[in-house]
Scaffold this active site. Structure first.
Site, mmCIF file in Angstrom:
data_model
loop_
_atom_site.group_PDB
_atom_site.id
_atom_site.type_symbol
_atom_site.label_atom_id
_atom_site.label_comp_id
_atom_site.label_asym_id
_atom_site.label_seq_id
_atom_site.Cartn_x
_atom_site.Cartn_y
_atom_site.Cartn_z
ATOM 1 N N HIS A 62 0.829 -1.205 0.000
ATOM 2 C CA HIS A 62 0.000 0.000 0.000
ATOM 3 C C HIS A 62 0.864 1.255 0.000
ATOM 4 O O HIS A 62 0.606 2.203 -0.754
ATOM 5 C CB HIS A 62 -0.913 -0.013 1.230
ATOM 6 C CG HIS A 62 -1.734 1.231 1.387
ATOM 7 N ND1 HIS A 62 -2.966 1.399 0.799
ATOM 8 C CD2 HIS A 62 -1.493 2.379 2.085
ATOM 9 C CE1 HIS A 62 -3.443 2.589 1.111
ATOM 10 N NE2 HIS A 62 -2.568 3.207 1.889
ATOM 11 N N GLU A 63 1.893 1.276 0.839
ATOM 12 C CA GLU A 63 2.785 2.444 0.884
ATOM 13 C C GLU A 63 3.565 2.582 -0.419
ATOM 14 O O GLU A 63 3.829 3.700 -0.878
ATOM 15 C CB GLU A 63 3.732 2.344 2.082
ATOM 16 C CG GLU A 63 3.045 2.290 3.439
ATOM 17 C CD GLU A 63 2.028 3.404 3.638
ATOM 18 O OE1 GLU A 63 2.227 4.504 3.090
ATOM 19 O OE2 GLU A 63 1.029 3.182 4.343
ATOM 20 N N HIS A 80 1.488 4.448 -2.784
ATOM 21 C CA HIS A 80 1.575 5.906 -2.633
ATOM 22 C C HIS A 80 2.809 6.462 -3.353
ATOM 23 O O HIS A 80 2.759 7.528 -3.967
ATOM 24 C CB HIS A 80 1.647 6.285 -1.151
ATOM 25 C CG HIS A 80 0.323 6.237 -0.455
ATOM 26 N ND1 HIS A 80 -0.811 6.848 -0.957
ATOM 27 C CD2 HIS A 80 -0.049 5.644 0.720
ATOM 28 C CE1 HIS A 80 -1.821 6.645 -0.121
ATOM 29 N NE2 HIS A 80 -1.392 5.917 0.898
#
Length: 230
Positions: free
Chosen positions: A104-105, A108
């Site tokens: 998920h990071e 980003h």
């Protein structure tokens, strides 16, 4: 709860309390799912840090650092330093939960590298939002007790910037999770069963952003109704 009680305020109980209870439930879901899938080891043995690095490599992104940061679920991507910081329970852990959060990071970081529009908008309004979050409640409180509607409405406008920020945050977070799942599926880092576990962790985390928006919207509506009554 981001607000204040003014004697017996039925609007507080009707609008804000249900939203706050939703927030507690969302946080409970995050902890429950993360704890559950932190016990599920990845078949491949890949850790959170390794998964994030591999996703970035396959995207052709080579200038993002991956660092360990203290704490639990303190994971985040810092666009100012172009660095992904992964918590103790994610960085070196070869679990389904850790890989999902790390991916998920990485999502980003990919957004930032590709100039994802909602992320740009969110970054642009952060200074305004910070000011609004500090001044809104005091202005509304002073305006209420002094019967100064101008101050109340100014506070409401400033508080609205917080709501806008949280609204823009939703597509940023959901898109990062979608990118994470697509990367994990496409790179075969996890089995199909493990990917389903990662999805549950990410979906629970996304609920916390929905809950935060719900609380702010409830507060905004409450403040508007208080001003109209005043």
């Amino acid at each position: 709860m981001g607000g204040f009680m003014l004697g017996f305020d039925p609007l507080f109980f009707v609008l804000v309390v249900p939203a706050f209870l939703f927030t507690l439930w969302a946080q409970f879901k995050v902890k429950g799912n993360f704890d559950k899938f932190s016990k599920e080891r990845t078949t491949s043995g890949i850790t959170g840090a390794q998964a994030a690095a591999e996703i970035l490599r396959r995207e052709g992104i080579h200038d993002v650092r991956i660092e360990k940061t203290p704490g639990h679920l303190t994971d985040h991507f810092d666009p100012r330093g172009n660095v992904i910081r992964l918590s103790d329970s994610v960085y070196n852990e070869a679990t389904v939960a850790a890989v999902g959060v790390a991916a998920h990071e990485a999502g980003h970081a990919i957004q930032y590298a590709h100039g994802y529009s909602p992320m740009k908008v969110r970054a642009a309004i952060i200074p305004i939002t910070n000011t609004g979050s500090k001044l809104a409640i005091p202005l509304i409180l002073i305006g209420f007790f002094m019967s100064a509607l101008g101050l109340m409405y100014l506070g409401i406008i400033l508080f609205s910037t917080v709501v806008v920020f949280q609204l823009v945050t939703l597509p940023v977070e959901f898109n990062a999770s979608n990118r994470a799942v697509a990367a994990l599926e496409g790179n075969a880092m996890l089995t199909a069963f493990e990917i389903e576990g990662s999805k549950k962790v990410l979906n629970a985390a996304a609920l916390t952003y929905v809950a935060a928006l719900a609380v702010s919207l409830a507060q905004l509506l409450r403040f508007v109704m208080m001003a109209r009554r005043r």
